[in-house]
Design an enzyme around this catalytic site. Structure first.
Site, PDB file in Angstrom:
ATOM      1  N   HIS A  46     -61.087  19.618  68.902  1.00 32.75           N
ATOM      2  CA  HIS A  46     -59.889  20.407  68.589  1.00 32.75           C
ATOM      3  C   HIS A  46     -60.280  21.827  68.162  1.00 32.75           C
ATOM      4  O   HIS A  46     -59.675  22.813  68.606  1.00 32.75           O
ATOM      5  CB  HIS A  46     -59.108  19.758  67.441  1.00 32.75           C
ATOM      6  CG  HIS A  46     -58.480  18.446  67.793  1.00 32.75           C
ATOM      7  ND1 HIS A  46     -57.676  18.252  68.887  1.00 32.75           N
ATOM      8  CD2 HIS A  46     -58.535  17.230  67.162  1.00 32.75           C
ATOM      9  CE1 HIS A  46     -57.259  17.010  68.925  1.00 32.75           C
ATOM     10  NE2 HIS A  46     -57.773  16.353  67.889  1.00 32.75           N
TER      11      HIS A  46
ATOM     12  N   HIS B 168     -64.662  14.348  67.378  1.00 32.15           N
ATOM     13  CA  HIS B 168     -63.246  14.444  67.736  1.00 32.15           C
ATOM     14  C   HIS B 168     -62.626  15.731  67.183  1.00 32.15           C
ATOM     15  O   HIS B 168     -61.973  16.494  67.926  1.00 32.15           O
ATOM     16  CB  HIS B 168     -62.503  13.221  67.189  1.00 32.15           C
ATOM     17  CG  HIS B 168     -61.055  13.189  67.561  1.00 32.15           C
ATOM     18  ND1 HIS B 168     -60.592  12.580  68.699  1.00 32.15           N
ATOM     19  CD2 HIS B 168     -59.954  13.710  66.944  1.00 32.15           C
ATOM     20  CE1 HIS B 168     -59.284  12.721  68.779  1.00 32.15           C
ATOM     21  NE2 HIS B 168     -58.864  13.391  67.713  1.00 32.15           N
ATOM     22  N   GLU B 169     -62.826  15.974  65.904  1.00 32.44           N
ATOM     23  CA  GLU B 169     -62.231  17.161  65.281  1.00 32.44           C
ATOM     24  C   GLU B 169     -62.884  18.447  65.803  1.00 32.44           C
ATOM     25  O   GLU B 169     -62.218  19.471  65.932  1.00 32.44           O
ATOM     26  CB  GLU B 169     -62.357  17.083  63.758  1.00 32.44           C
ATOM     27  CG  GLU B 169     -61.667  15.880  63.133  1.00 32.44           C
ATOM     28  CD  GLU B 169     -60.184  15.796  63.488  1.00 32.44           C
ATOM     29  OE1 GLU B 169     -59.564  16.846  63.751  1.00 32.44           O
ATOM     30  OE2 GLU B 169     -59.655  14.667  63.510  1.00 32.44           O
TER      31      GLU B 169
END
Length: 365
Positions: free
Chosen positions: A24, A20-21
């Protein structure tokens, strides 16, 4: 809950958070936007590495992570009007960065499901159809009235044929659930005989259809790999769609019927416990477990709630409509309030689920 299976489940959660990170991070760096921190976990730093532009760190509590931007860093030497600061980018650029974590989780979930199908295999029954394991104890049950007997095999329902996948059980349940008060034509195998029966599900307290039977796979359940990559992609896509639909349905029921479904909400401890049981009893299903959690993580994050990606996207939508962002004090107040509420809910779930663990309960006996 054994140590090694629990460790495996925690590792799965850590990987999903990392994905997820990383979404980003890649979305920002690919657009030339400054990123000064990439952290897996919260709390004290266990390990860190200072790159040319970004500090990479692993922290003590592996139940989250974050990507940091130098926009509001008082120690940053970057001029406040630099176009490569995230806050100075157009709304679309920022929206791509914010939504990239959700997209990464969804893509990773699909990849996990395809890997499960292609390399490990999916659970399949040795014979097609859905087995009626037993009827409800009430002799006047809907199924009994229709002439259904234990050990009957439902081959089809309203021309919907059931194959060997264990998911066929869920498909039959959904047909029954959505047809309260409406006739369903069943094709049934009873020994060497084929029967055609009509059953009319009755509505339960929730309004869902039920006929009073216990269903199970027909025959022994075993794993079967799909050797054709194209077929694996197709099966993975169908399973991905099914899980996404079920997840949205679950969130819908949580909103519309909160009192009865709230107890089904699982926090980090419960998720680890479930993952540990899977790792101990059926390690091959960890891919499916990880895909399920990854999809849930994506959908939760896209909800328009403060402190989540969806909340930030909501602010961007308002900015796009107004032509200027909301005042910082309003955004910060909303985000801080949301963060406190989410942290409070997280701590509550952790404490509640920890006290329900078997080894913890034994300490107080």
């Amino acid at each position: 809950m054994s140590f090694l299976p629990a460790l495996a489940a925690i590792a799965v959660l850590a990987v999903l958070i990392l994905v997820h990170e990383f979404g980003h991070f890649i979305a920002a760096r690919s657009q030339g936007i400054y990123v000064n921190r990439f952290s897996l976990g919260f709390g004290p730093i266990i390990w860190k590495y200072q790159g040319a532009e970004t500090e990479y760190a692993i922290r003590a509590i592996p139940l989250g992570g974050f990507v940091g931007f130098p926009d509001d860093d008082p120690d940053s030497t970057i001029p406040p009007n630099d176009p490569n600061l995230l806050r100075n980018r157009p709304v679309l650029d920022r929206a791509i960065v914010i939504s990239a974590g959700v997209i990464a989780n969804l893509l990773f979930a699909y990849l996990l499901l395809v890997t499960q199908v292609y390399m490990i295999g999916t659970a399949q029954a040795t014979q097609p159809g859905v087995l009626i394991q037993q009827l409800a104890p009430n002799v006047s049950s809907v199924a009994a009235k229709a002439g259904i007997e234990p050990k009957d095999v439902i081959i089809a329902a309203d021309n919907r044929k059931f194959e060997t996948s264990v998911q066929e059980i869920e498909a039959l349940r959904n047909i029954i659930k959505t047809r309260a008060g409406q006739p369903i034509q069943l094709k049934i195998a009873r020994g060497d005989t084929t029967l055609f029966l009509t059953v009319v599900p009755e509505a339960n307290a929730k309004g869902d259809g039920t006929i009073g039977v216990e269903l199970s796979p027909n025959g022994k359940v075993e794993r079967r790999r799909v050797s054709n990559p194209i077929q694996a992609l197709s099966i993975g896509a169908a399973e991905f769609q099914r899980i996404v639909s079920m997840t949205f349905l679950g969130f819908g029921q949580l909103i519309t019927n909160f009192q009865e479904t709230a107890n089904q909400v699982a926090g980090p401890v419960k998720i680890v416990e479930i993952g540990a049981n899977i790792a101990q009893n059926d390690a091959g299903s960890l891919f499916f477990f990880a895909a399920l959690i990854s999809i849930n993580l994506a959908i939760i994050n896209i909800l328009p709630l403060p402190a989540l990606d969806g909340g930030q996207l909501a602010f961007l939508l308002v900015e796009g409509v107004r032509g200027k962002p909301l005042p910082n004090r309003i955004q910060e107040g909303v985000m801080q309030t949301g963060l406190v509420l989410l942290l409070g809910l997280g701590i509550f779930l952790i404490l509640k689920e920890t006290t329900q663990l078997e080894w913890v309960q034994k300490l107080f006996q």
